[in-house]
Design a protein around this motif. Structure first.
Motif, mmCIF file in Angstrom:
data_model
loop_
_atom_site.group_PDB
_atom_site.id
_atom_site.type_symbol
_atom_site.label_atom_id
_atom_site.label_comp_id
_atom_site.label_asym_id
_atom_site.label_seq_id
_atom_site.Cartn_x
_atom_site.Cartn_y
_atom_site.Cartn_z
ATOM 1 N N TRP A 46 0.854 -1.179 0.000
ATOM 2 C CA TRP A 46 0.000 0.000 0.000
ATOM 3 C C TRP A 46 0.892 1.232 0.000
ATOM 4 N N MET A 47 0.316 2.380 -0.347
ATOM 5 C CA MET A 47 0.962 3.648 -0.078
ATOM 6 C C MET A 47 -0.082 4.617 0.457
ATOM 7 N N HIS A 48 0.397 5.662 1.113
ATOM 8 C CA HIS A 48 -0.491 6.653 1.706
ATOM 9 C C HIS A 48 -0.173 8.022 1.113
ATOM 10 N N VAL A 49 -1.216 8.785 0.768
ATOM 11 C CA VAL A 49 -1.056 10.141 0.246
ATOM 12 C C VAL A 49 -1.899 11.089 1.086
ATOM 13 N N THR A 50 -1.290 12.181 1.522
ATOM 14 C CA THR A 50 -2.015 13.239 2.218
ATOM 15 C C THR A 50 -1.975 14.502 1.371
ATOM 16 N N ASP A 51 -3.130 15.077 1.110
ATOM 17 C CA ASP A 51 -3.253 16.286 0.292
ATOM 18 C C ASP A 51 -3.497 17.484 1.213
ATOM 19 N N ARG A 62 -5.513 17.643 -7.695
ATOM 20 C CA ARG A 62 -6.438 16.616 -8.175
ATOM 21 C C ARG A 62 -5.841 15.760 -9.292
ATOM 22 N N GLU A 63 -5.358 16.378 -10.359
ATOM 23 C CA GLU A 63 -4.844 15.611 -11.494
ATOM 24 C C GLU A 63 -3.603 14.824 -11.118
ATOM 25 N N LEU A 64 -2.761 15.408 -10.270
ATOM 26 C CA LEU A 64 -1.565 14.702 -9.812
ATOM 27 C C LEU A 64 -1.939 13.450 -9.027
ATOM 28 N N ILE A 65 -2.899 13.565 -8.152
ATOM 29 C CA ILE A 65 -3.314 12.403 -7.364
ATOM 30 C C ILE A 65 -3.940 11.340 -8.256
ATOM 31 N N LEU A 66 -4.692 11.758 -9.243
ATOM 32 C CA LEU A 66 -5.227 10.788 -10.197
ATOM 33 C C LEU A 66 -4.108 10.046 -10.911
ATOM 34 N N GLY A 71 -1.096 5.215 -11.758
ATOM 35 C CA GLY A 71 0.226 4.771 -12.173
ATOM 36 C C GLY A 71 1.067 4.093 -11.123
ATOM 37 N N ALA A 72 0.613 4.100 -9.853
ATOM 38 C CA ALA A 72 1.462 3.580 -8.785
ATOM 39 C C ALA A 72 1.636 2.068 -8.853
ATOM 40 N N GLY A 73 0.575 1.371 -9.238
ATOM 41 C CA GLY A 73 0.658 -0.088 -9.268
ATOM 42 C C GLY A 73 0.316 -0.743 -7.945
ATOM 43 N N ILE A 74 0.030 0.059 -6.915
ATOM 44 C CA ILE A 74 -0.421 -0.449 -5.621
ATOM 45 C C ILE A 74 -1.572 0.447 -5.154
ATOM 46 N N LEU A 78 -5.872 7.513 0.775
ATOM 47 C CA LEU A 78 -5.849 8.948 0.507
ATOM 48 C C LEU A 78 -6.518 9.737 1.622
ATOM 49 N N GLY A 79 -5.804 10.749 2.120
ATOM 50 C CA GLY A 79 -6.345 11.619 3.150
ATOM 51 C C GLY A 79 -6.179 13.081 2.785
ATOM 52 N N GLY A 80 -7.017 13.917 3.405
ATOM 53 C CA GLY A 80 -6.885 15.348 3.194
ATOM 54 C C GLY A 80 -8.174 16.008 2.763
ATOM 55 N N GLY A 81 -8.850 16.688 3.684
ATOM 56 C CA GLY A 81 -10.006 17.488 3.332
ATOM 57 C C GLY A 81 -11.278 16.726 3.031
ATOM 58 N N PHE A 82 -11.407 15.506 3.508
ATOM 59 C CA PHE A 82 -12.618 14.724 3.232
ATOM 60 C C PHE A 82 -13.675 15.045 4.281
ATOM 61 N N ARG A 83 -14.496 16.048 3.967
ATOM 62 C CA ARG A 83 -15.477 16.551 4.924
ATOM 63 C C ARG A 83 -16.906 16.507 4.392
ATOM 64 N N SER A 84 -17.112 15.714 3.335
ATOM 65 C CA SER A 84 -18.463 15.560 2.804
ATOM 66 C C SER A 84 -18.620 14.187 2.175
ATOM 67 N N ARG A 85 -19.866 13.720 2.134
ATOM 68 C CA ARG A 85 -20.178 12.447 1.481
ATOM 69 C C ARG A 85 -19.772 12.486 0.006
ATOM 70 N N ASP A 86 -20.122 13.582 -0.681
ATOM 71 C CA ASP A 86 -19.876 13.655 -2.113
ATOM 72 C C ASP A 86 -18.393 13.492 -2.441
ATOM 73 N N ARG A 87 -17.531 14.179 -1.703
ATOM 74 C CA ARG A 87 -16.098 14.102 -2.015
ATOM 75 C C ARG A 87 -15.539 12.720 -1.706
ATOM 76 N N ILE A 88 -15.974 12.128 -0.627
ATOM 77 C CA ILE A 88 -15.507 10.783 -0.283
ATOM 78 C C ILE A 88 -15.908 9.785 -1.361
ATOM 79 N N GLU A 89 -17.175 9.816 -1.762
ATOM 80 C CA GLU A 89 -17.641 8.835 -2.740
ATOM 81 C C GLU A 89 -17.080 9.130 -4.130
ATOM 82 N N GLU A 90 -16.823 10.403 -4.428
ATOM 83 C CA GLU A 90 -16.182 10.732 -5.696
ATOM 84 C C GLU A 90 -14.814 10.069 -5.815
ATOM 85 N N TRP A 91 -13.998 10.166 -4.751
ATOM 86 C CA TRP A 91 -12.650 9.612 -4.825
ATOM 87 C C TRP A 91 -12.635 8.093 -4.733
ATOM 88 N N ILE A 92 -13.624 7.504 -4.091
ATOM 89 C CA ILE A 92 -13.747 6.047 -4.150
ATOM 90 C C ILE A 92 -14.022 5.629 -5.589
#
Length: 247
Positions: A46-51, A62-66, A71-74, A78-92
């Motif tokens: 696994w890897m961990h990313v904090t924005d 956004r584009e960098l994290i995408l 491209g990571a292969g693992i 992802l953490g950073g600013g997840f304070r709404s349902r919409d944003r959480i489900e968008e990134w899932i």
């Protein structure tokens, strides 16, 4: 024990923030996408990313994290600013393996419980502790919760994991931080990931000796090269990792 090699992003750069001071970042001059691939090639699961920009309401990474996710292969936690349902489900939907929530859990625990139930194994609770209290809003606000009470409030919530960060680690003896992480791990059946504690291979050995801790986030030590990732992964996985003395 699973190691999570970590990158923290600020305005497109890999950084470290001593004591969370976003105005005083240490900038690492590396390509974040290439670094993510390096983590995978070293054998990370696994890897961990904090924005940090997202914590302040900016979408600049956004584009960098995408690119990192694709491209990571693992899988990416992802953490950073997840304070709404919409944003959480968008990134899932965009492919993040796990989403880390912190401030939202203090503000709207019912929503976080619902999301954890709806997205099993994809929601991670992050607990940042300073002087015996849970901190929110990038460590700027002290909540009324002790870490123990916070854990108890989410009893039986099906989180993928709980990340525990001792904000005072830089100024405390390491045994105190280990004691905090161990106490929380003993209090919950959810896998606990230690954050901010690993600086050397010895720290990995200490965490393994605790027995209850399932993982560790490692960031700054990889960038300043006090830890080699391949060696750290081997130590975390080995049943015969060298034993570090407790000071």
């Amino acid at each position: 024990m699973i190691l999570y090699p970590t990158m923290e992003l600020l305005n497109g750069h890999c950084v470290s923030l001593p004591r969370g001071r976003v105005e005083e970042p240490s900038i690492w001059h590396v390509d974040p996408v290439a670094k993510a691939q390096e983590f995978a090639h070293a054998g990370a699961e696994w890897m961990h990313v904090t924005d940090f920009d997202a914590m302040q309401g900016s979408n600049v990474n956004r584009e960098l994290i995408l690119e990192i996710i694709r491209g990571a292969g693992i899988p990416v936690q992802l953490g950073g600013g997840f304070r709404s349902r919409d944003r959480i489900e968008e990134w899932i939907d965009l492919g993040a393996g796990r989403i880390v929530v912190s401030t939202l859990a203090a503000q709207n625990p019912y929503l976080v419980k619902e999301l954890a139930t709806r997205h099993p194994d994809q929601i991670v609770l992050s607990i940042d502790v300073w002087k015996g209290h849970v901190m929110t809003h990038m460590w700027k606000m002290q909540s009324s919760h002790t870490p123990e009470a916070f854990i108890d409030a989410f009893r039986d919530t099906p989180f993928a994991a709980i990340i525990v960060t001792d904000i005072g680690f830089d100024i405390r003896e390491s045994d105190a931080s280990l004691g905090l992480v161990s106490a929380i791990a003993e209090r919950t059946r959810t896998p606990v990931i230690a954050s901010g504690i690993v600086r050397t291979i010895d720290d990995i050995a200490r965490l393994k000796l605790l027995g209850e801790v399932s993982g560790a986030i490692v960031g700054r030590a990889l960038f300043n090269r006090t830890i080699d990732l391949r060696e750290a992964l081997a130590a975390a996985r080995s049943d015969t990792a060298h034993v570090a003395a407790f000071l």
